[in-house]
Design an enzyme around this catalytic site. Structure first.
Site, PDB file in Angstrom:
ATOM      1  N   ARG A   5       0.815  -1.216   0.000  1.00  0.00           N
ATOM      2  CA  ARG A   5       0.000   0.000   0.000  1.00  0.00           C
ATOM      3  C   ARG A   5       0.848   1.265   0.000  1.00  0.00           C
ATOM      4  O   ARG A   5       0.547   2.229  -0.720  1.00  0.00           O
ATOM      5  CB  ARG A   5      -0.943  -0.018   1.206  1.00  0.00           C
ATOM      6  CG  ARG A   5      -1.777   1.233   1.406  1.00  0.00           C
ATOM      7  CD  ARG A   5      -2.390   1.790   0.127  1.00  0.00           C
ATOM      8  NE  ARG A   5      -3.109   0.806  -0.653  1.00  0.00           N
ATOM      9  CZ  ARG A   5      -3.411   0.941  -1.931  1.00  0.00           C
ATOM     10  NH1 ARG A   5      -3.023   2.023  -2.607  1.00  0.00           N
ATOM     11  NH2 ARG A   5      -4.062  -0.002  -2.577  1.00  0.00           N
ATOM     12  N   LYS A  11       1.444  25.081  -4.252  1.00  0.00           N
ATOM     13  CA  LYS A  11       0.230  24.434  -3.716  1.00  0.00           C
ATOM     14  C   LYS A  11       0.433  22.916  -3.709  1.00  0.00           C
ATOM     15  O   LYS A  11      -0.169  22.172  -4.484  1.00  0.00           O
ATOM     16  CB  LYS A  11      -0.985  24.830  -4.548  1.00  0.00           C
ATOM     17  CG  LYS A  11      -1.272  26.335  -4.504  1.00  0.00           C
ATOM     18  CD  LYS A  11      -2.401  26.716  -5.436  1.00  0.00           C
ATOM     19  CE  LYS A  11      -2.631  28.227  -5.428  1.00  0.00           C
ATOM     20  NZ  LYS A  11      -3.695  28.648  -6.370  1.00  0.00           N
ATOM     21  N   LYS A  34       2.981  40.201  -4.268  1.00  0.00           N
ATOM     22  CA  LYS A  34       1.571  39.950  -4.533  1.00  0.00           C
ATOM     23  C   LYS A  34       0.714  41.094  -4.004  1.00  0.00           C
ATOM     24  O   LYS A  34       1.214  42.037  -3.370  1.00  0.00           O
ATOM     25  CB  LYS A  34       1.152  38.613  -3.916  1.00  0.00           C
ATOM     26  CG  LYS A  34       2.040  37.449  -4.375  1.00  0.00           C
ATOM     27  CD  LYS A  34       1.479  36.108  -4.010  1.00  0.00           C
ATOM     28  CE  LYS A  34       0.404  35.696  -4.982  1.00  0.00           C
ATOM     29  NZ  LYS A  34      -0.056  34.304  -4.747  1.00  0.00           N
ATOM     30  N   GLU A  87       2.828  40.472  -9.117  1.00  0.00           N
ATOM     31  CA  GLU A  87       1.465  40.085  -9.484  1.00  0.00           C
ATOM     32  C   GLU A  87       0.670  41.324  -9.871  1.00  0.00           C
ATOM     33  O   GLU A  87       0.622  42.307  -9.130  1.00  0.00           O
ATOM     34  CB  GLU A  87       0.796  39.382  -8.301  1.00  0.00           C
ATOM     35  CG  GLU A  87      -0.641  38.956  -8.574  1.00  0.00           C
ATOM     36  CD  GLU A  87      -1.302  38.376  -7.349  1.00  0.00           C
ATOM     37  OE1 GLU A  87      -1.437  37.142  -7.271  1.00  0.00           O
ATOM     38  OE2 GLU A  87      -1.675  39.156  -6.442  1.00  0.00           O
ATOM     39  N   ASP A  97      -2.669  38.106 -13.206  1.00  0.00           N
ATOM     40  CA  ASP A  97      -3.566  37.374 -12.324  1.00  0.00           C
ATOM     41  C   ASP A  97      -5.019  37.485 -12.771  1.00  0.00           C
ATOM     42  O   ASP A  97      -5.599  38.569 -12.736  1.00  0.00           O
ATOM     43  CB  ASP A  97      -3.412  37.895 -10.892  1.00  0.00           C
ATOM     44  CG  ASP A  97      -4.288  37.152  -9.903  1.00  0.00           C
ATOM     45  OD1 ASP A  97      -4.330  35.909  -9.967  1.00  0.00           O
ATOM     46  OD2 ASP A  97      -4.937  37.821  -9.075  1.00  0.00           O
TER      47      ASP A  97
END
Length: 281
Positions: free
Chosen positions: A98, A133, A165, A198, A219
């Site tokens: 597993r 992320k 940002k 950004e 963005d």
């Protein structure tokens, strides 16, 4: 993939999480002397990633296991393709199953989804980027999976690149031109680092270009505004598009002329690629 000490610790932690004090089922049913052969099989088509990690999982459980990688990381495979062959005591093969599959399925899913985005922009000069992320603790291996799928890695850590940002600009309160103020401060503090800004408005793009930003992050801009940014910039800075990118719209975005498209979904939403382990009788 070269396994670093951190990766080996990650494997050890995953095994401790799964096995506890040992595989009670295999210990109850299988004698230590029972030997056999097993294969890891792809149950759907895709791009393989994680074979080196899977091999190490089996070896960590029992050093007597012999593991042969049939398909290397980055290989495209069809359903039914054999990926790894494992030989030795059967009980540790099943104990490691597993954990090995968890690594292989997750990383192959990322590589496969990345390859789909890369294929979607083929013929343009645009490259597909990942983001931060990622699964906590898995960043290095998940970004490796992106590369196996043909993608390009964005910054690995916060100290790799200055990325200014909207929240930085809001906190800075830099007067009429906070973008220029932010870039000037960044250059002074970290002269060796590239600076990305950004921007969600063309006026910010103009400010970033005038202040000599290295990269401009567009963005959530509509394609028409991206095209305008490309025309205005005239290659004075690299352009990265981000926000709301899917397989359905990524080619349209790439055709605006941007240099990069960053896709958070590569690592936060990639579906696992299915594999199974089969014992050969």
């Amino acid at each position: 993939m070269i396994l670093t000490p951190k990766m080996r610790r990650l494997i050890d932690e995953a095994l401790r999480e799964d096995m506890g004090s040992g595989d009670a089922t295999s210990r109850a049913l299988l004698p230590d002397s029972l030997r056999g052969r097993a294969s890891l099989i792809a149950k759907e088509s895709g791009v393989v990633c994680g074979t080196t990690i899977a091999r190490e999982v089996f070896r960590r459980v029992n050093r007597r296991l012999r593991v042969r990688i049939v398909k290397r990381d980055g290989s495209r495979v069809a359903r039914g393709t054999r990926i790894l062959v494992i030989e030795g005591p059967v009980a540790p093969i099943l104990a490691a199953e597993r954990t090995a599959l968890n690594f292989l399925q997750r990383l192959s899913g990322i590589a496969t989804l990345t390859s789909q985005f890369v294929a979607a922009v083929r013929g343009t000069r645009c490259r597909i980027l990942d983001t931060r992320k990622t699964t906590p603790g898995w960043r290095v291996i998940e970004k490796f999976a992106v590369k196996c799928g043909g993608g390009t890695n964005h910054r690995l850590r916060l100290d790799d690149l200055i990325l200014i940002k909207d929240n930085h600009l809001a906190a800075l309160k830099g007067g009429k031109n906070p973008v220029a103020v932010a870039i000037q401060r960044s250059r002074k503090k970290f002269p060796r680092l590239r600076i990305e800004v950004e921007c969600d408005r063309l006026s910010q793009v103009h400010q970033a270009v005038a202040a000599h930003a290295d990269i401009i992050l567009l963005d959530n801009m509509a394609p028409a505004r991206m095209k305008a940014a490309v025309r205005w910039t005239r290659k004075r800075a690299k352009l990265e598009a981000s926000g709301g990118v899917t397989l359905h719209n990524v080619r349209r975005i790439a055709k605006t002329g941007v240099d990069f498209i960053s896709v958070g979904a590569l690592t936060h939403s990639a579906p696992a690629l299915d594999f199974s382990l089969e014992i050969q009788s």
